[in-house]
Design a protein around this motif. Structure first.
Motif, PDB file in Angstrom:
ATOM      1  N   LEU A   1       0.854  -1.187   0.000  1.00  0.00           N
ATOM      2  CA  LEU A   1       0.000   0.000   0.000  1.00  0.00           C
ATOM      3  C   LEU A   1       0.887   1.233   0.000  1.00  0.00           C
ATOM      4  CD1 LEU A   1      -2.733  -0.920   2.612  1.00  0.00           C
ATOM      5  CD2 LEU A   1      -3.057  -0.618   0.172  1.00  0.00           C
ATOM      6  N   LYS A   2       0.483   2.253  -0.762  1.00  0.00           N
ATOM      7  CA  LYS A   2       1.248   3.493  -0.842  1.00  0.00           C
ATOM      8  C   LYS A   2       0.297   4.676  -0.743  1.00  0.00           C
ATOM      9  CE  LYS A   2       4.598   4.236  -3.569  1.00  0.00           C
ATOM     10  NZ  LYS A   2       5.286   4.580  -4.799  1.00  0.00           N
ATOM     11  N   GLY A   3       0.878   5.873  -0.710  1.00  0.00           N
ATOM     12  CA  GLY A   3       0.083   7.099  -0.707  1.00  0.00           C
ATOM     13  C   GLY A   3      -0.246   7.550   0.703  1.00  0.00           C
ATOM     14  N   GLU A   4      -0.621   8.813   0.817  1.00  0.00           N
ATOM     15  CA  GLU A   4      -0.941   9.404   2.124  1.00  0.00           C
ATOM     16  C   GLU A   4      -2.072   8.673   2.823  1.00  0.00           C
ATOM     17  OE1 GLU A   4      -1.709  13.587   2.352  1.00  0.00           O
ATOM     18  OE2 GLU A   4       0.119  14.047   1.246  1.00  0.00           O
ATOM     19  N   SER A   5      -3.150   8.417   2.088  1.00  0.00           N
ATOM     20  CA  SER A   5      -4.310   7.770   2.697  1.00  0.00           C
ATOM     21  C   SER A   5      -4.368   6.268   2.398  1.00  0.00           C
ATOM     22  CB  SER A   5      -5.593   8.460   2.229  1.00  0.00           C
ATOM     23  OG  SER A   5      -5.655   8.457   0.820  1.00  0.00           O
ATOM     24  N   LYS A   6      -3.219   5.698   2.010  1.00  0.00           N
ATOM     25  CA  LYS A   6      -3.108   4.254   1.731  1.00  0.00           C
ATOM     26  C   LYS A   6      -4.136   3.804   0.698  1.00  0.00           C
ATOM     27  CE  LYS A   6       0.056   3.351   4.886  1.00  0.00           C
ATOM     28  NZ  LYS A   6       1.424   3.439   4.457  1.00  0.00           N
ATOM     29  N   ASN A   7      -4.322   4.622  -0.349  1.00  0.00           N
ATOM     30  CA  ASN A   7      -5.315   4.290  -1.371  1.00  0.00           C
ATOM     31  C   ASN A   7      -4.680   3.876  -2.696  1.00  0.00           C
ATOM     32  OD1 ASN A   7      -4.333   6.796  -2.069  1.00  0.00           O
ATOM     33  ND2 ASN A   7      -6.313   7.600  -2.702  1.00  0.00           N
TER      34      ASN A   7
END
Length: 75
Positions: free
Chosen positions: A35-41
């Motif tokens: 998972l990646k990204g600020e909001s794990k999206n």
């Protein structure tokens, strides 16, 4: 040749994230999923001969809206 595919998926809860990771992990040629990204999206999939379009379609059917952000070759 390894490739990295990043798919953005609308995931509202932890159960949705787990389901999306599980779907990505069982695809042919997949070596790792994260998972990646600020909001794990965002789901980052690394492997050989990954069908990015097929992965996005499956995620749309089972989890929610999904769009391919990047597909790149790794050395």
């Amino acid at each position: 040749m390894k490739q990295k595919v990043v798919v953005e998926v609308s995931m509202k809860c932890q159960k949705c994230r787990s389901k999306a990771l599980e779907i990505a992990a069982v695809k042919n040629g997949v070596i790792s999923v994260a998972l990646k990204g600020e909001s794990k999206n965002q789901i980052e999939v690394i492997g050989e001969g990954i069908d990015a379009v097929g992965l996005a379609k499956t995620l749309r059917k089972k989890v929610g809206y999904a769009s391919i952000l990047t597909v790149e070759q790794l050395k």
